[in-house]
Write an enzyme that holds these catalytic residues in place. Structure first.
Site, mmCIF file in Angstrom:
data_model
loop_
_atom_site.group_PDB
_atom_site.id
_atom_site.type_symbol
_atom_site.label_atom_id
_atom_site.label_comp_id
_atom_site.label_asym_id
_atom_site.label_seq_id
_atom_site.Cartn_x
_atom_site.Cartn_y
_atom_site.Cartn_z
ATOM 1 N N ARG A 1 0.884 -1.171 0.000
ATOM 2 C CA ARG A 1 0.000 0.000 0.000
ATOM 3 C C ARG A 1 0.916 1.214 0.000
ATOM 4 O O ARG A 1 1.608 1.489 0.992
ATOM 5 C CB ARG A 1 -0.906 -0.022 1.238
ATOM 6 N N HIS B 1 -7.051 1.287 -6.930
ATOM 7 C CA HIS B 1 -7.450 0.618 -5.679
ATOM 8 C C HIS B 1 -8.227 -0.653 -6.044
ATOM 9 O O HIS B 1 -9.425 -0.769 -5.800
ATOM 10 C CB HIS B 1 -8.314 1.560 -4.839
ATOM 11 N N ASP C 1 -16.628 8.928 -2.541
ATOM 12 C CA ASP C 1 -15.418 8.842 -1.724
ATOM 13 C C ASP C 1 -15.117 10.251 -1.226
ATOM 14 O O ASP C 1 -15.710 11.233 -1.685
ATOM 15 C CB ASP C 1 -14.258 8.295 -2.570
ATOM 16 N N CYS D 1 -16.161 3.570 0.252
ATOM 17 C CA CYS D 1 -15.011 2.727 0.619
ATOM 18 C C CYS D 1 -14.502 2.998 2.030
ATOM 19 O O CYS D 1 -13.706 2.218 2.544
ATOM 20 C CB CYS D 1 -13.895 2.891 -0.404
ATOM 21 N N ARG E 1 -13.952 -6.914 1.937
ATOM 22 C CA ARG E 1 -12.521 -6.770 1.677
ATOM 23 C C ARG E 1 -11.788 -8.015 2.165
ATOM 24 O O ARG E 1 -10.874 -8.521 1.501
ATOM 25 C CB ARG E 1 -11.973 -5.528 2.398
#
Length: 310
Positions: A102, A129, A219, A260, A288
């Site tokens: 990440r 992403h 987002d 998200c 996730r």
């Protein structure tokens, strides 16, 4: 599929197979069936950007699969002190079985894959992403059944979420409309690649994007690394680019909303809308875990799942 660097690297069949595996692993977990498919394997997790969901979901997921997750912050690695990433890739490939990273630059993820000899997973970059979009698509399947011919809409900053959503939506057979203000639209390469696709619309008008949408995404207006622009962006986004009851009135009656997380309520989404769709949003957050486990078993060669990935 040797890596998951970006969704455009996948075929439609690979994408749907990962989602199918995610559903299977989720059911097994809920039924109390153990899945130690990665026993003896070690996942290195490199974090140059802080995280809640990415770290916890990968760490728990790898443990549930019987493997060992190893957290590596930038300060733990010599690459934080100037060691070339190509050298880091070659060293870590001799210790680990896979790497999730990440970070900021997509180039770092691509370099790890080029110089390393183990699977690399993009946990997030400034450009893409992919794991988040896989979780979104899995959640939509749970609620809507098929992804084919649904209409998705994204409202807000044309960031890494928007970039990956465009790719993932079209790959899955859905259409996608993105509403972002000028100067904050998705990446130029994404627009060049997909701009002529009849299932993709880019607009500055959220009402045009959301009209008849089955799923609406949003987002934060200022992503991690853009904090210095927070106040500037508020002035640009606040009058129009908020997911609220009025905007959703032009969507399908059974519209679902995805975020998200983390959410800045009363900015990109109202508290009212967030709470009305909280079940979907937090199911997406849970997914996730399941879809990333699916990515891990596909990439790390579990025969019952990875046979179609040659």
């Amino acid at each position: 599929m040797n890596h998951l660097l970006k969704l455009s690297d996948l075929t439609k069949e690979e994408l749907l197979s990962i989602l199918e595996t995610g559903h299977d692993l989720k059911k097994k977990l809920k039924d109390g069936i153990e899945t130690p498919y990665l026993k003896g394997k070690t996942l290195g997790m490199i974090f140059q950007k802080a995280s809640t969901r990415t770290r916890v979901s990968f760490e728990v997921g790898m443990s549930q699969l019987g493997g060992k997750p190893l957290y590596l912050s930038a300060s733990d690695l010599q690459m934080g002190r100037g060691e070339p990433i190509e050298d880091t890739a070659r060293v870590l490939s001799r210790y680990l079985d896979a790497i999730m990273i990440r970070t900021f630059k997509q180039e770092d993820v691509e370099s790890l894959a080029e110089y390393g000899s183990i699977p690399i997973i993009n946990g997030l970059t400034d450009l893409y992403h992919p794991c988040q979009i896989l979780a979104d698509l899995m959640t939509i399947q749970e609620v809507k059944g098929s992804l084919e011919n649904l209409k998705f809409a994204f409202v807000g900053d044309g960031n890494n979420m928007a970039n990956s959503l465009i790719v993932g939506s079209l790959l899955a057979g859905a259409s996608i409309s993105v509403a972002s203000p000028k100067g904050y639209q998705p990446d130029e390469l994404i627009l060049e690649t997909y701009g002529k696709n009849p299932k993709f619309i880019l607009t500055e008008n959220p009402y045009e994007a959301v009209k008849d949408a089955d799923v609406v995404f949003t987002d934060v207006w200022a992503s991690m690394g853009d904090e210095s622009e927070t106040e500037k962006r508020k002035l640009i986004f606040q009058d129009l680019y908020q997911v609220n009851t009025e905007l959703l009135s032009v969507a399908q009656p059974e519209v679902m909303v995805q975020h998200c997380l983390p959410a800045h309520k009363e900015e990109e989404i109202t508290t009212e809308v967030f709470e009305q769709h909280a079940d979907y949003i937090f199911e997406e957050a849970e997914n996730r875990l399941h879809v990333q486990k699916a990515v891990l078993v596909h990439l790390m060669g579990v025969p019952m799942y990875a046979s179609e990935f040659k």
